[in-house]
Design a protein around this motif. Sequence first.
Motif, short mmCIF file in Angstrom:
data_model
loop_
_atom_site.label_atom_id
_atom_site.label_comp_id
_atom_site.label_asym_id
_atom_site.label_seq_id
_atom_site.Cartn_x
_atom_site.Cartn_y
_atom_site.Cartn_z
N SER A 135 -10.14 3.89 5.25
CA SER A 135 -9.20 3.11 4.46
C SER A 135 -7.76 3.42 4.84
O SER A 135 -6.95 2.53 5.09
CB SER A 135 -9.43 3.38 2.97
OG SER A 135 -8.45 2.72 2.19
N TYR A 136 -7.43 4.73 4.90
CA TYR A 136 -6.06 5.11 5.24
C TYR A 136 -5.74 4.82 6.70
O TYR A 136 -4.61 4.42 7.04
CB TYR A 136 -5.83 6.60 4.93
CG TYR A 136 -5.63 6.87 3.47
CD1 TYR A 136 -4.43 6.55 2.85
CD2 TYR A 136 -6.64 7.43 2.69
CE1 TYR A 136 -4.22 6.78 1.50
CE2 TYR A 136 -6.45 7.67 1.33
CZ TYR A 136 -5.25 7.34 0.75
OH TYR A 136 -5.05 7.56 -0.58
N ARG A 178 -3.40 20.67 -0.97
CA ARG A 178 -2.54 19.75 -1.71
C ARG A 178 -1.05 19.99 -1.47
O ARG A 178 -0.22 19.13 -1.79
CB ARG A 178 -2.84 19.83 -3.20
CG ARG A 178 -2.50 21.17 -3.86
CD ARG A 178 -2.80 21.15 -5.34
NE ARG A 178 -4.20 20.85 -5.60
CZ ARG A 178 -4.67 20.58 -6.82
NH1 ARG A 178 -3.86 20.58 -7.86
NH2 ARG A 178 -5.96 20.33 -6.98
N TYR A 185 -6.28 12.16 6.58
CA TYR A 185 -7.19 13.13 5.97
C TYR A 185 -8.63 12.60 5.98
O TYR A 185 -8.87 11.40 6.02
CB TYR A 185 -6.75 13.46 4.55
CG TYR A 185 -5.44 14.21 4.48
CD1 TYR A 185 -5.31 15.45 5.10
CD2 TYR A 185 -4.35 13.68 3.82
CE1 TYR A 185 -4.11 16.14 5.06
CE2 TYR A 185 -3.14 14.36 3.76
CZ TYR A 185 -3.03 15.59 4.39
OH TYR A 185 -1.84 16.28 4.34
N GLN A 186 -9.56 13.54 5.89
CA GLN A 186 -10.98 13.21 5.92
C GLN A 186 -11.37 12.27 4.78
O GLN A 186 -12.14 11.34 4.96
CB GLN A 186 -11.80 14.50 5.85
CG GLN A 186 -13.30 14.30 5.98
CD GLN A 186 -13.70 13.85 7.39
OE1 GLN A 186 -13.09 14.26 8.36
NE2 GLN A 186 -14.70 12.99 7.47
N ASN A 187 -10.83 12.54 3.58
CA ASN A 187 -11.16 11.69 2.42
C ASN A 187 -10.63 10.28 2.64
O ASN A 187 -9.46 10.08 2.95
CB ASN A 187 -10.57 12.28 1.14
CG ASN A 187 -11.17 13.63 0.81
OD1 ASN A 187 -12.27 13.95 1.28
ND2 ASN A 187 -10.47 14.41 0.01
N ASN A 188 -11.49 9.30 2.46
CA ASN A 188 -11.12 7.88 2.64
C ASN A 188 -10.47 7.63 4.00
O ASN A 188 -9.50 6.88 4.13
CB ASN A 188 -10.16 7.44 1.53
CG ASN A 188 -10.80 7.51 0.17
OD1 ASN A 188 -11.97 7.16 0.00
ND2 ASN A 188 -10.04 7.97 -0.82
N PHE A 189 -11.03 8.24 5.03
CA PHE A 189 -10.44 8.17 6.37
C PHE A 189 -10.26 6.73 6.83
O PHE A 189 -9.17 6.33 7.25
CB PHE A 189 -11.32 8.93 7.37
CG PHE A 189 -10.79 8.90 8.78
CD1 PHE A 189 -9.89 9.85 9.21
CD2 PHE A 189 -11.18 7.90 9.67
CE1 PHE A 189 -9.39 9.83 10.51
CE2 PHE A 189 -10.69 7.86 10.97
CZ PHE A 189 -9.79 8.83 11.39
N VAL A 210 -7.13 18.38 8.23
CA VAL A 210 -7.50 18.92 6.93
C VAL A 210 -6.36 19.79 6.42
O VAL A 210 -5.81 20.61 7.18
CB VAL A 210 -8.80 19.75 7.02
CG1 VAL A 210 -9.13 20.38 5.66
CG2 VAL A 210 -9.96 18.89 7.51
N ARG A 250 -8.01 13.11 12.80
CA ARG A 250 -8.35 13.79 11.55
C ARG A 250 -7.60 15.11 11.42
O ARG A 250 -7.42 15.84 12.40
CB ARG A 250 -9.86 14.03 11.48
CG ARG A 250 -10.68 12.76 11.52
CD ARG A 250 -12.17 13.03 11.59
NE ARG A 250 -12.92 11.81 11.85
CZ ARG A 250 -13.34 10.98 10.91
NH1 ARG A 250 -13.11 11.26 9.63
NH2 ARG A 250 -14.01 9.88 11.22
#
Length: 531
Positions: free
Chosen positions: A499-500, A441, A493-497, A438, A436
């Motif tokens: 899946s990615y 953008r 990244y933490q978002n949608n970990f 962080v 992980r």
Amino acid sequence: MRNRVLKTTILNEMNKNGTLLWVDDEIDILRAHILFLENKGYEVDTVTNGGDAVVRCREKNYDLVLLDENMLGLSGLETLALIKDIDSNIPVVMVTKNEEENIMDQAIGSKIADYLIKPVHPNQILLTLKKNIHKHDIVEAETNRNYQQNFARIGSRINDSFTFDDWVELYKELVYWELELHEADSNMNELLAMQKNEANKAFAKFIRKNYLEWMTEPEKAPLMSTGVFKHSVFPTLDAGEKMFLIVMDNFRYDQWRVLGAELAEYFTFEEELYCSILPTATQYARNAIFSGLMPGKICSMFPELWVDEDSEEGKNVNEGPLIQTHFERYRRKNSFSYHKINDSQAADKLMSQFKNLLTNDLNVIVINFIDIMSHAKTDSKMMRELAADEAAYRSLILSWFRHSSVRDLFRAMAATGRKVVITTDHGSVQVNNPIRIVGDRNTNTNLRYKLGRNLGYNPKEVFEITEPEKASLPSPNVSTAYVFATEKDYFVYQNNFNSYASYYKETFQHGGVSLEEMVIPLITLVPKKRQ
């Protein structure tokens, strides 16, 4: 009694080495040879003419056919053709008194497995059977035995590698065994993969300990990207020789070993490995090769030639001008050309203009195919299946090379008699462990390294450079830090970990710290003289 017969039948099947068909019109005088083979565990059927041999091959599957060349009726060569029509893969060994060269040529041209001249000794026959029926099992057993004997020593070398040269020799050995075990279709591949993982873990510790010192005290550093021209290009030009420099993007040492075998007909090789700078990414490492400068120096000395990570402009659009700055700093007057091959059309075009290259002292050619394939494996489901593992990836690269105009380019270069240096900017590693991170953008998208402000990560999982200037890296902001994934890790990244993490698992990535990415080939090819 019935159980005894059944047990005997099972033992016979277990001890059977293979089923043979021996075709000879004088088969009666070969009884001693047949008995010898039967005692060795072979089942031997016999016929005295080509017609019967063809019938037998239609009725039964044989592991090998021993075929007399000179028979009444169908000749050996005629029988061979008919047998190959039935089963093109069956090994056929021609046994003959005829030593005429044209007969040998015809037999070899018909893809016989071997050619024996009468009178044959039983051990000669046994040898050809081992080569053509049992080769795989023998090679696998011998390869496994040799690797097992070296297993403990390799483990010790992993713990005792204290210099970059130590790591070069260890990596060469690991690649050697990787290729050998794959060729033997060995069951030891998982054991070797475990040792490679251990080696990469130790190598990451080595880089953490030494890399920044190499940057601040270059005299302690191994040969790195910035020194490729000084080491392998300028000495040849200084000797008054013209040459080619081929940079194959994203090209690893194991892949070189496979392609090198294809080029051995035209060249002899002087093989070295050197160390890519970090990040092991084209924007940084290849620009360092061409300029002879670390990325931070390029950014400060030639800001118009450096492209930042967040720019939409291509990151390698200034490679020709960077070579020019390199020559000018050393006050060199050599003429050079720069070409980039991204597809087969570009390769064909360069081949059509090849004569024009001969006026230059140096011709630099960048070949991007392997890097394109690496990205395609990430984006394409079909490519993921075709390049599912390291061996399949190498096989795809070899197939491309054999059927591309790039191979014709190497032949043309060999014909000039000029030296060819082939190298790369970095390699790649097949990742399988998501970690992980962080970032905002503006953080870059590479999965093996990140740079930005206020990055969030576990310092124990990465190699971090919090002061980029100490590593001669550009610093877009005062608080910019660089972090590098090691071993087979990749950033998610933490978002949608989940899946990615799933999407990128087992893909080939570069930018970070591993033997595959950093210990890379630098090969001098010397054309063989043709008579």
